[in-house]
Scaffold this motif. Structure first.
Motif: not given
Length: 833
Positions: A291-302
């Motif tokens: 398995g693998e993870f990626t981190i994708e942007p979240v609108d409004g997260w500082s």
């Protein structure tokens, strides 16, 4: 069909399944699975399986998979109407066997579809997760790899097979030729640990609540020589518990695997290697093999380094099913958006820091509800937050001061107080999976102006009697959990009886939320017997009155102190030997001894200054051992001396891990063993020799032991045995038939009659006198002589002084507690700004 059965047969005579009564080899299991597959037939069908952790459920599950059918597991004993009506299964397998609802199948089933599971937290919902054979095999292989599951491993089924976590234990162990210990017993049951030890269990799985229970039952003292590892998933385990259990495993020789997953990922997505648990207790670890993870942007997260955690791997589900037509669909999902906001640390580990779905927009502000809940928790408020009708709704456990919670929440969220609505609840609403039930909170919001006053009153009552901060009391805590002891028990039982209209016999061990549900305003048909008084409380009040009256020569009815000693043993068993961790037991015993020793020594010091009644050895509560011989203390403080030194000795005994384990497993046998020791002392069978006064102290232990054994008697035959021992041993002990009969009567009431019906006013009087028994005992020697010519006045005055002193000290403690709470509240508000 042949692949699964051939796999099982390939492990031959290795043990596959162990139960309380039987064991099966892999070859025998394969035969039973083949039998179920044959009974289900060759036509591929949808099979609803009522799961239990037993052999028929396991063979039913494996037989359906082996036959190529699609399995829909549901927990036995639950309501399945929604699933049945929506999906109309072709076959139902329950405790009575296989029940075909039609000859063929009413469904078009995709060739890859193998399993349907309720989504996390929505057991019984028509929304299901579609899992393929590839999903099951890939996840099982990954779990088996990072756990290093071996053929010699034996895993206990601590979780239901209708739950993806529970099924993953089955899949991964059968894949490697390991064994399953099938049991429906909980980790709180002695039967579970007996079975686990007998079958040399090497692992078990737990959700966060499991670990809370393990702490309560003293798991740190368990002897589990074959345990290799414990796994945890099903929700976030607090960093403190991760560190604690990881350190415990390091000392005991087993490993803790903290894991992260979801039903949509066929169970697991990440694991934290055990060697990193203490250094990174907040981390979910690294992706599972494959398995693998990626981190994708979240609108409004500082935080620019944080984003939504997205998972890819062969264990990602085929997709959701909302109805039977979806069962024909192929794979519609390639990646799994977890909804969790996470970041990747410098050492390659992942840490979840929030939920993207837990953001709401109110008054033009984007508010992180999880962060608000964390701030409230740090301020001592246990709560869940949701948005409803344009407001932020806070469901807070027993919010005694809704305005304070409202202000704290508004400050944390940056909202005006009018935008926050507080709902006081006795306990936070949870889904069957243990996750927050936000839908129920929204439903409660319409009644937010009707706080649960009765539940609030109970928490206030607990806080007042136990002298603790009411905000720290949780609905799942009992009187014993909160540090209640025999001294505070009296006041609590009387006041609770008035508040609830009657108390169950084991009220002191019931959670506050459960006590609230027992409240009944109804009264018995005899209005003058409108209250319940616990026998131990009534006897304690009667005993202190007998003691004071006999010493003041108002009458001669000796034996009250020996009865008090038996009650002390009875309460020792109930309040000090409770199913909590050993460290907590030691703390409770230490506090109990302190409650007796501190006021005793203070009063003796005062009496040494103003009277000639005592000697310096009385300050050590050891006048019986150090002299002077034949002093006035022989008729005065002997009871306190005996009780304190018995408690100190038993604290040392219970501190020993072996003794602690024995007491937890066989509480009555443990108490009976000490009763045997007491009787050996009583009949001078041990060959010990002390001075006369010291021997009197040692000899009296058997009264304490009788009370202890009485409290631990759980069957009629055990109570009969204790009664018989008491009757035989009392004969001739005092050389006074009347004294022996008085003590015998009191003990028999304690053993056989847990409570009595009486007028409400009598519970108040008896409770007040019983609560003050220690202070009355300490001070009455200096009070009744002031009324030498009027012994009745002396007795009344001694009891009144004890009661007034008790009330004065309780009021002082309440004042100090309230001051501390106010200071804490003031300190918490600036911290939120």
């Amino acid at each position: 069909m042949s692949r699964l059965i051939d796999h099982l047969r390939s492990h031959g005579d290795l043990i596959a399944v162990l139960t309380e009564h039987t064991s099966l080899t892999y070859r025998e299991l394969a035969d039973q699975v083949a039998g179920v597959a044959a009974e289900l037939g060759d036509t591929r069908r949808l099979v609803l399986l009522e799961t239990r952790n037993d052999l028929p459920a396991l063979t039913g599950y494996l037989g359906a998979l082996a036959g190529g059918h699609v399995v829909l597991p549901v927990p036995a004993g639950r309501e399945h109407a929604a699933v049945l009506s929506t999906y109309d299964p072709d076959v139902v397998i329950d405790a009575d066997g296989v029940h075909a609802r039609r000859r063929g199948s009413a469904h078009r089933l995709h060739a890859d579809l193998a399993l349907l599971l309720s989504t996390s937290g929505t057991t019984g919902s028509p929304k299901l997760v579609r899992l393929s054979h590839t999903n099951l095999l890939a996840n099982a292989a990954a779990i088996a790899e990072y756990l290093d599951i071996r053929q010699t491993d034996r895993a206990a089924t601590t979780l239901p097979m209708s739950y993806c976590y529970g099924l993953s234990v089955v899949h991964s162990h059968l894949l490697r030729g390991a064994a399953l210990i099938l049991t429906d017993h909980s980790v709180v049951d002695d039967e579970f640990w007996t079975l686990f030890r007998r079958h040399r269990g090497t692992s078990f799985a737990g959700v966060p609540y499991t670990f809370e229970v393990l702490e309560r039952i003293g798991f740190d003292g368990f002897d589990l020589p074959h345990l290799r590892y414990i796994t945890q998933a099903g929700g976030r385990l607090s960093p403190e518990r991760v560190r604690s259990f990881a350190a415990l495993g390091q000392r005991k020789g087993w490993r803790l695997f903290v894991m992260y997953g979801a039903t949509e990922a066929t169970s697991r997505m990440a694991y934290l290697p055990p060697e990193l648990a203490q250094a990174h207790p907040s981390s979910i670890g690294r992706p599972i093999p494959g398995g693998e993870f990626t981190i994708e942007p979240v609108d409004g997260w500082s935080d620019p380094d944080a984003g939504e955690l997205v998972y890819r791997g062969p264990n990602v589900m085929m997709g959701y099913a909302h109805g039977p037509a979806d069962l024909a669909l192929g794979k519609t999902v390639e990646t799994l958006r977890t909804g969790d906001v996470a970041r990747r640390t410098a050492d390659g580990l992942y840490e979840v820091i929030g939920r993207s779905s837990r953001f709401v927009k109110l008054y033009g502000l984007r508010i992180d509800l999880q962060r608000v809940e964390s701030i409230l928790s740090a301020a001592g408020v246990t709560a869940f937050c949701v948005d409803h009708d344009g407001k932020l709704v806070v469901a807070a456990v027993d919010a005694t001061e809704c305005a304070d919670v409202q202000h704290l929440t508004a400050t944390a969220a940056g909202l005006p107080p009018a935008a926050v609505r507080v709902v006081s609840v006795p306990e936070l609403p949870l889904l069957p999976s243990g996750k927050p039930d936000y839908r129920t909170i929204r439903a409660l919001a319409g009644h937010a102006d009707e706080p649960a006053a009765a539940a609030t009153d109970l928490r206030t009552l607990f806080a007042d009697v136990l002298q603790i901060d009411g905000r720290t009391i949780r609905p799942d805590q009992s009187f014993v959990d909160l540090g209640g002891n025999s001294l505070s028990y009296v006041a609590m039982s009387v006041r609770l009886e008035r508040a609830l209209g009657g108390l169950p016999a084991d009220w002191h061990r019931r959670p506050l939320a459960e006590l609230q549900r027992t409240a009944s305003p109804t009264r018995r048909s005899w209005p003058w017997l409108n209250a319940t008084l616990e026998t131990s409380v009534a006897l304690r009040a009667a005993a202190i009155v007998l003691i004071v009256g006999s010493h003041a020569t108002l009458y001669e009815m000796w034996g009250g102190a020996h009865l008090l000693l038996g009650i002390a043993g009875y309460n020792f068993a109930r309040f000090c030997l409770t199913p909590v961790p050993r460290v907590q037991r030691m703390r409770h015993l230490r506090n109990t001894i302190g409650w007796i020793v501190v006021p005793s020594v203070i009063w003796i010091a005062i009496a040494l200054v103003i009277t000639d009644d005592y000697h310096w050895t009385n300050l050590l509560l050891a006048e019986k051992f150090f002299g002077p011989p034949h002093s006035m203390t022989a008729g005065r403080l002997w009871f306190v001396e005996v009780l304190v030194w018995i408690l100190i000795a038993l604290t040392l005994v219970c501190w020993l891990p072996a003794a602690d384990r024995w007491e937890r497993r066989r509480p009555f046998a443990f108490a009976a063993a000490f009763l045997v020791v007491g009787l050996a002392l009583r009949y001078e069978l041990l060959g010990l020799h002390f001075g006369h006064e010291a021997w009197f102290t040692v000899l009296a232990f058997w009264f304490f032991a009788v009370g202890w054994a009485a409290a631990k008697s759980s069957t009629v035959w055990q109570r009969i045995a204790v009664s018989a021992v008491l009757i035989v041993s009392l004969h001739g002990y005092f050389g006074s038939t009347s004294r022996e009969m008085l003590v015998l009567s009191g003990f028999l009431l304690l053993i056989w009659l847990p409570a009595i019906r009486c007028p409400a006013w009598l519970t108040v009087v008896a409770g007040t006198v019983a609560e003050a028994s220690l202070y009355t005992y300490l001070t009455h020697y200096q009070v009744y002589p002031l009324f030498d010519a009027h012994p009745l006045l002396g007795v009344v005055a001694a009891i009144v002084v004890g009661v007034l002193l008790t009330r004065l000290l309780n009021a002082a403690r309440s004042r100090l507690r309230e001051r501390a709470e106010r200071a804490a509240m003031k300190a918490s508000v600036p911290a939120l700004r």
